[in-house]
Design a protein around this motif. Structure first.
Motif, short mmCIF file in Angstrom:
data_model
loop_
_atom_site.label_atom_id
_atom_site.label_comp_id
_atom_site.label_asym_id
_atom_site.label_seq_id
_atom_site.Cartn_x
_atom_site.Cartn_y
_atom_site.Cartn_z
N ARG A 13 0.85 -1.19 0.00
CA ARG A 13 0.00 0.00 0.00
C ARG A 13 0.88 1.24 0.00
O ARG A 13 1.34 1.70 1.04
CB ARG A 13 -0.88 0.03 1.26
CG ARG A 13 -1.99 -0.98 1.30
CD ARG A 13 -3.19 -0.59 0.46
NE ARG A 13 -3.81 0.68 0.84
CZ ARG A 13 -4.99 0.77 1.43
NH1 ARG A 13 -5.66 -0.28 1.76
NH2 ARG A 13 -5.50 1.95 1.70
N ALA A 61 -7.36 -4.31 -8.72
CA ALA A 61 -7.68 -3.55 -7.52
C ALA A 61 -8.12 -2.13 -7.86
O ALA A 61 -8.92 -1.53 -7.16
CB ALA A 61 -6.47 -3.51 -6.58
N LYS A 62 -7.58 -1.62 -8.96
CA LYS A 62 -7.99 -0.28 -9.39
C LYS A 62 -9.48 -0.24 -9.70
O LYS A 62 -10.15 0.77 -9.49
CB LYS A 62 -7.19 0.12 -10.63
CG LYS A 62 -6.36 1.39 -10.40
CD LYS A 62 -5.55 1.74 -11.63
CE LYS A 62 -4.14 2.06 -11.23
NZ LYS A 62 -3.17 1.85 -12.30
N THR A 72 -11.80 -2.47 -8.36
CA THR A 72 -12.63 -2.75 -7.18
C THR A 72 -12.42 -1.72 -6.08
O THR A 72 -13.36 -1.38 -5.37
CB THR A 72 -12.32 -4.15 -6.62
OG1 THR A 72 -10.92 -4.24 -6.38
CG2 THR A 72 -12.72 -5.23 -7.59
N ASN A 73 -11.18 -1.24 -5.90
CA ASN A 73 -10.91 -0.27 -4.84
C ASN A 73 -10.15 0.91 -5.40
O ASN A 73 -8.94 1.03 -5.22
CB ASN A 73 -10.05 -0.90 -3.73
CG ASN A 73 -10.63 -2.18 -3.19
OD1 ASN A 73 -10.93 -3.10 -3.93
ND2 ASN A 73 -10.78 -2.23 -1.89
N THR A 99 -16.07 -9.15 0.13
CA THR A 99 -15.18 -8.45 1.06
C THR A 99 -15.59 -8.71 2.50
O THR A 99 -14.75 -8.78 3.39
CB THR A 99 -15.20 -6.94 0.80
OG1 THR A 99 -16.54 -6.54 0.58
CG2 THR A 99 -14.34 -6.58 -0.37
N GLU A 123 -9.73 3.77 -4.45
CA GLU A 123 -9.10 4.69 -3.50
C GLU A 123 -7.71 4.21 -3.08
O GLU A 123 -6.94 4.96 -2.50
CB GLU A 123 -10.01 4.87 -2.28
CG GLU A 123 -10.06 3.72 -1.28
CD GLU A 123 -10.87 2.50 -1.77
OE1 GLU A 123 -11.44 2.56 -2.88
OE2 GLU A 123 -10.92 1.49 -1.05
N ILE A 124 -7.39 2.95 -3.39
CA ILE A 124 -6.12 2.40 -2.94
C ILE A 124 -5.01 2.68 -3.95
O ILE A 124 -5.22 2.53 -5.15
CB ILE A 124 -6.24 0.87 -2.73
CG1 ILE A 124 -7.14 0.58 -1.55
CG2 ILE A 124 -4.87 0.24 -2.51
CD1 ILE A 124 -7.31 -0.90 -1.28
N GLY A 160 -9.09 -4.00 2.86
CA GLY A 160 -8.64 -2.87 3.66
C GLY A 160 -7.95 -3.25 4.96
O GLY A 160 -7.69 -2.41 5.79
N LYS A 193 -7.50 -5.81 -0.50
CA LYS A 193 -8.73 -5.27 -1.08
C LYS A 193 -9.78 -5.00 -0.02
O LYS A 193 -10.60 -4.10 -0.14
CB LYS A 193 -9.29 -6.24 -2.13
CG LYS A 193 -8.50 -6.21 -3.42
CD LYS A 193 -9.14 -7.13 -4.44
CE LYS A 193 -8.26 -7.24 -5.67
NZ LYS A 193 -8.69 -8.34 -6.53
N ARG A 244 -13.19 -10.09 5.41
CA ARG A 244 -12.95 -9.26 6.59
C ARG A 244 -13.39 -9.96 7.87
O ARG A 244 -12.64 -10.06 8.83
CB ARG A 244 -13.65 -7.92 6.42
CG ARG A 244 -12.93 -6.77 7.09
CD ARG A 244 -13.58 -5.44 6.76
NE ARG A 244 -15.02 -5.54 6.72
CZ ARG A 244 -15.76 -5.14 5.68
NH1 ARG A 244 -15.18 -4.64 4.61
NH2 ARG A 244 -17.06 -5.23 5.69
#
Lengths: 533, 295
Positions: A193, A328-329, A331-332, B43, A334-335, A309, A307, B47
């Motif tokens: 990250r 990942a771009k 699905t997430n 997810t 913001e990462i 978090g 993914k 998690r």
């Protein structure tokens, strides 16, 4: 009563004899069959190759119509047949041949692959690879020797594949497969990250200390996050060989060459001081909570946790990292992720073996020559190559104006949500000059590949041929010890490192690791002598 | 006296019901967990692990399984056809064999039974079996390869034989006196009397056909002939390849495996059998005792 008993016995004996006879017959049949087929194919071969030597390669005899069956390792696409029909139209015109593609799929593929090669089924070409035991199958005589056929029937391939690559597929100085021509680097490395690193003001990752600093910062700065979540085994074990510079011989094993420059200095790494230092360090990492204490039994991929978090580091090779980061771009968004390849510890990279992917012809084939001709066409003719590899232009992809990049789904078409990119197991016939770049792929991959190419050194450890047959018992015992004592030790999951290390070494010795080292040393010497290293 | 008895019965019944319900709930929980897992979001599972009551519902995994509905329906058709045809033919042949072996008039019944039994002890192994089917019978990529190999099993024949042995001889004798031939006796008398045995073996056969994937794995090469179980297994295993180190050698675009997908696949594969089960369950229980008394 007695008479009845004797009657039973005589029936039993008669039966056993019958079964023996039957099974013997069956065995004979089986034994003669495979030996028959190479004979017949070789008699067919002989006149053909004689003829070929005095005719031009482009005018090879294709008067007889031939239907070929090829097997690929992997999955088909729902449109495979459609694409293949197109392909066959061209092929029939040019070479009077049609092709049928069969796919093994990934279900129990090792069993299936073994059956295909041992049962003498008529297959004209099959995917072959070092990770699908190419070397042992070739050694056992499962493939046709192509050494003399290649210049005649696949002249373009013969001249375009680098000599180094041909050398790598040789078994006892004979070529049994056509390797793919696509220099590829798959060193280990971490995806991490990057946004957290910036946010927490942590140093740039460049060695073991900065990795530790990064994990420490994440652990403290991001409550609820496990730096390496889920299963951390790959991350930690690959990091060890990178840090120590040890090079495993013949794939995954405890026996390593101590460095690239001293390939003859072969040891079992648990007995080195480097290992001792490393496990001590890992113990401190584990007790600081960089990974969970159930990490060895945990099946969750560290990447899934990134993914979700709650993870920060994930082991990948560069192409794998590319796939992961691009995904990942989506699905997430913001990462922000970055990649650190372990090659930077020692500043050299070894390319994959050319036979990491390739095509070979099984012994049972009756159409060796034609099959090679088709492969030659497929690899070198861009039209054939693009069609079978990327699908039909306009339906499966669209080509950009530069002719080198493509887009999926094709430009200007709208596709349903479940649209799947056309992708079949095409690794075996890859030829770099004909390959296209996909738009939207991970941009950094090229940057990394250039870095690796600049520090490229020939791969001298992975082609060492190890079948472990003479040391089977020791290998099994050592593996058992490795799983039971080695893995927890390496993950720092033992209460007392010194004691655990001592037990581990003792158990390895009694499991016969010495014999294993000797065997590998011997094989390596043979290989080095052959290659003059 | 009377009241007392009832009270005891009530207490007993209450206890019994509570116990049985608890057991039933314990048995149902894992299944419920699978259902809930299949409609959770990916997810959330990663998690927090699996939950009985997911906080958000998502049907993505079902959409992934049914992304190519034509293929799934096709596979359902193949599986149902193979199961129905295979079970009917299998029952017919198994019961015929069992009937013949149970008849006292058949002089060599014991040797023949022994030959059948013998195959359960010794077999040629995978490769000769494969060679026979592919090279000599030429069943590669043919429905026959899905149908024939699991049609007759020595175990089922012996089970059938023992069941038919328990039918009194006098019944077939009486029919014979009335002028019935062997086949009539088999069709009109023995078969109707062996319904519990037939149902049990039928269930065995149907289950094994329904769950069959290995034959398809080895013999079937065209997608349109894949049975359901193999298709679902293939979805999972191509996803699982990502986890092995082979993935590093391929650098291909696989969609990663998802926990929810596994659960959805399990539901799709077992669903129909679960619905069928209550109807045939009583035969199944009865059938378990069939082999208990060896004749």
């Amino acid at each position: 009563m007695n008479r009845k008993l004797t009657k039973w016995f005589s029936i039993l004996i008669a039966l056993t004899m019958l079964t023996v006879v039957i099974s013997a017959c069956a065995k004979n049949n089986n034994a003669t069959d495979p030996s028959k087929s190479p004979e017949s194919s070789s008699t067919e071969k002989a006149p053909a190759s004689e003829k070929a030597t005095d005719t031009e390669p482009s005018k090879l005899d294709t008067s007889k119509k031939v239907d070929l069956v090829w097997y690929l390792l992997g999955d088909s696409h729902e449109d495979s047949q459609k694409v293949l029909d197109e392909f066959n139209k061209m092929l029939e015109k040019d070479l009077n041949t049609t092709l049928k593609l069969n796919f093994t799929t990934w279900t129990e593929w090792e069993t299936k692959y073994n059956l295909l090669l041992t049962a003498g089924e008529k297959i004209d070409m099959i995917f072959a690879s070092s990770w699908a035991k190419y070397y042992s199958y070739a050694k056992q005589g499962a493939f046709v020797d192509l050494t003399d056929l290649l210049p005649t029937y696949a002249p373009q391939t013969w001249s375009t594949v680098p000599q180094q690559d041909w050398d790598e597929v040789k078994v006892a100085d004979k070529i049994y497969a056509v390797p793919s021509t696509f220099p590829e680097f798959t060193p280990n490395g971490f995806v991490y990250r990057e946004d957290w690193r910036k946010e927490l003001n942590l140093p740039e990752i460049k060695d073991l200390d900065t990795i530790e600093a990064y994990m420490d910062g994440v652990k403290k700065g991001k409550p609820g996050v496990m730096p390496i979540g889920g299963s951390a085994w790959n991350e930690v074990s690959t990091l060890f060989s990178a840090v120590s510079g040890f090079e495993a011989i013949g794939g995954d094993s405890l026996v390593v060459a101590k460095s690239y420059d001293t390939p003859r200095d072969i040891v079992a790494y648990p007995f080195t001081t480097e290992f001792e230092q490393y496990v001590k360090r890992m113990k401190t990492w584990a007790s600081k909570g960089y990974w969970s204490s159930n990490t060895l039994s945990n099946k969750t991929e560290a990447g899934d946790l990134i993914k979700a978090g709650t993870g920060a580091i994930y082991w990948r090779n560069p192409p794998g990292a590319g796939g992961f980061i691009v995904d990942a771009k989506k699905t997430n968004p913001e990462i922000e992720l970055a990649y650190f390849p372990f090659t930077r510890f020692h500043n050299y990279a070894m390319p994959n073996l050319s036979i990491n992917n390739g095509m070979a012809i099984p012994k049972s084939s009756n159409n060796v020559e034609r099959s090679l001709m088709v492969l030659d066409k497929l690899r070198n003719n861009p039209e054939y190559f693009k069609l079978l590899t990327y699908g039909i232009e306009g339906t499966h992809y669209s080509l950009e104006s530069d002719g080198k990049t493509f887009q999926t789904p094709p430009k200007g078409t709208s596709v349903s949500k479940d649209w799947k990119k056309y992708d079949i197991a095409s690794w075996g016939w890859r030829y770099e000059p004909n390959m296209l770049q996909e738009i939207g792929a991970w941009a950094d991959l090229k940057k990394f590949n250039d870095e690796f190419k600049a520090e490229n050194r020939p791969s001298i450890f992975s082609p060492i041929l190890l079948d472990y047959e003479p040391v089977k018992a020791q290998q099994a015992a050592v593996n058992q010890v490795y799983k039971q004592y080695g893995q927890p030790l390496m993950m720092g999951l033992v209460p007392d490192v010194d004691k655990a290390l001592e037990t581990y070494r003792k158990k390895l010795e009694s499991a016969g690791i010495e014999k294993l080292v000797d065997y590998i040393k011997g094989q390596a010497e043979i290989f080095y002598a052959e290659r003059k290293i | 006296m009377k009241i007392r008895m009832e009270r005891a019965t009530i207490v007993f019944n209450v206890l019994g019901y509570v116990m049985i319900s608890l057991l039933a709930i314990i048995c149902l929980l894992p299944f419920l967990l699978i259902v809930m897992g299949s409609i959770s979001s990916e997810t959330e599972i990663i998690r927090d692990g699996f939950k009985l009551i997911p906080s958000e519902l998502s049907f993505d995994s079902y959409m992934a399984v049914f992304s190519n509905p034509y293929q799934i329906y096709n596979a359902y058709t193949v599986t149902i056809l193979v199961t129905v045809v295979g079970t009917i033919l299998g029952l017919f042949f198994t019961s015929m064999a069992g009937y013949v072996l149970s008849r006292k008039e058949f002089h060599y019944r014991n040797p023949v039974a022994f030959i059948i039994y013998f195959t359960t002890l010794f077999s040629g192994g995978l490769i000769p079996w494969y060679i026979m089917i592919v090279k000599y019978l030429d069943w590669k990529d043919s429905y026959l390869a899905l149908l024939i190999p699991s049609m007759l099993s020595a175990w089922n024949i012996i089970l059938m034989k023992n069941f038919m042995k328990s039918i009194p001889d006098s019944i077939s004798e009486s029919a014979k006196i009335d002028g019935a031939g062997d086949f009539t006796i088999y069709m009109r008398l023995i078969l109707p009397l062996s319904v519990p045995g037939l149902a049990t073996i039928g269930l065995f056969l149907a289950l094994s056909y329904w769950n069959e994937w290995f034959l398809a794995n080895v013999f079937i090469t065209s997608d349109s002939k894949y049975p359901l179980q193999f298709l679902l297994y293939r979805i999972l295993s191509s996803a699982a390849v990502l986890k092995t180190n082979i993935a590093g050698n391929l650098s291909a675009d696989f969609t990663p495996p998802t926990e929810t997908l596994k659960m959805a696949v399990a539901i799709v594969a077992t669903g129909p059998i679960v619905f069928l089960y209550p109807f045939v369950q009583r035969f199944f229980i009865k059938g378990l005792t069939i082999g208990a008394v060896k004749g």
